[in-house]
Design an enzyme around this catalytic site. Structure first.
Site, short mmCIF file in Angstrom:
data_model
loop_
_atom_site.label_atom_id
_atom_site.label_comp_id
_atom_site.label_asym_id
_atom_site.label_seq_id
_atom_site.Cartn_x
_atom_site.Cartn_y
_atom_site.Cartn_z
N SER A 163 0.84 -1.20 0.00
CA SER A 163 0.00 0.00 0.00
C SER A 163 0.87 1.25 0.00
O SER A 163 2.04 1.21 0.45
CB SER A 163 -0.89 0.01 1.24
OG SER A 163 -1.52 1.26 1.43
N TYR A 189 0.04 0.08 10.66
CA TYR A 189 -0.32 -0.33 9.30
C TYR A 189 0.86 -0.08 8.35
O TYR A 189 1.20 -0.92 7.52
CB TYR A 189 -1.54 0.46 8.83
CG TYR A 189 -1.99 0.13 7.43
CD1 TYR A 189 -2.51 -1.12 7.12
CD2 TYR A 189 -1.91 1.08 6.41
CE1 TYR A 189 -2.93 -1.42 5.83
CE2 TYR A 189 -2.34 0.80 5.13
CZ TYR A 189 -2.85 -0.46 4.84
OH TYR A 189 -3.25 -0.76 3.56
#
Length: 318
Positions: A163, A189
């Protein structure tokens, strides 16, 4: 005599169906994790439509069976066979069971499943922080366990769905599980998504002699996905307003799966390994992280970081 055609190229708006068009995967076998929703479903659809036999590796097998049945009713004649396997990446026993049940070569492994930004610190039964455990360690254990099956295939490909969030944090090796620093859902994350890229770098180095390529990717900003199910949306809004989080242009789920499918099956990336892609092309290095909506951080491609993460991950899954 006609001139040779230039290789096909794809961009940010390409769909998985466009990328897979003309590719023949009959006789190939694939595993897609997190295949019961979002871009996982579209990745399965594309690979199976080209003839690959695809295993949907999912935490909720009931949901997986429903998705497989729906896809079978929609796929064209001659599509590959779909099967469903149970896999909870937070539970090492299910990863081991999935690996033990696998027989024969594996041509494509798409590490697609993930969790994003739960607002509170959550640990797995073996004490690991949830995002790092699911997004990286579970997939690491899966790929390592299936290494012999990948090596037995002719030119296997491993795809790690990362990501743009990897820009939020490098891997903090001294405190992977937030035992000494305050938990933050976004840096957590971020380090897990950086780990996805570093895994591809490490696998490319170690598995090249086995004919295995490994690459990571950013699928895009996709609203219609279950990835955000744990997120505090007010926290997201505050994060965007602060300027710490910037979002790239939105994509449909079909567009979001395109780069995964490109790296999993397209002849245009044959032999490419250890790279990070976005919008169906290799990403440019990021020199300034603040406000960046594209590109790859140098720390995510650093071979020393990749080697350290590989050794750390091997120790964790023993």
């Amino acid at each position: 005599m006609s001139a040779p055609q230039a290789p096909r190229t794809f961009g940010a708006t390409a769909t998985a169906a466009e990328v897979i068009d003309g590719v023949d995967l009959h006789g190939r076998r694939a595993v897609v994790t997190g295949a019961s929703s979002g871009i996982g479903v579209e990745t399965v659809r594309a690979l199976a439509s080209a003839g690959a036999d695809v295993t949907l590796a999912v935490r909720d097998t009931e949901a997986g069976v429903k998705v497989a049945a729906r896809l079978e009713s929609e796929l064209p004649h001659g599509a590959g066979k779909l099967t469903v396997g149970q896999l909870d990446l937070a539970d090492r026993s299910t990863v081991a069971a999935f690996v033990a049940a696998w027989n024969g070569p594996l041509d494509i492994l798409v590490n697609n499943a993930g969790v994003m930004a739960p607002p509170q610190l959550v640990r797995t039964p073996d004490g690991r922080e949830l995002q790092f455990a699911v997004n990286h360690l579970g997939h690491f254990a899966l790929a390592a366990g299936l290494h012999s099956a990948l090596a037995a295939a002719d030119g296997a490909r491993v795809v790690a769905v990362s990501s743009i969030g990897h820009l939020f944090s490098p891997v903090v090796f001294d405190d992977l599980d937030y035992r000494f620093r305050p938990y933050d859902p976004w840096t957590s994350y971020g380090q897990s998504k950086t780990a996805n890229v570093l895994f591809a770098v490490g696998a490319a180095e170690r598995w090249a002699d086995d004919g295995i390529t490994a690459n990571a990717l950013m699928p895009g900003n996709i609203a219609d996905t279950s990835l955000a199910r744990h997120m505090d949306m007010q926290q997201v809004a505050d994060f965007i307003a602060s300027g710490e989080l910037a979002l790239p242009p939105g994509k449909t789920v079909e567009q979001g799966a395109a780069t995964s499918v490109l790296l999993a099956a397209s002849p245009t990336v044959e032999g490419i390994t250890g790279r990070y892609y976005e919008d169906c092309a290799e990403a440019e290095p990021v020199t300034e992280r603040a406000g960046a909506v594209a590109g790859v951080a140098p720390y995510a491609l650093d071979p020393d970081n990749a080697a350290r993460l590989w050794a750390t991950s091997e120790a964790f899954i023993r």
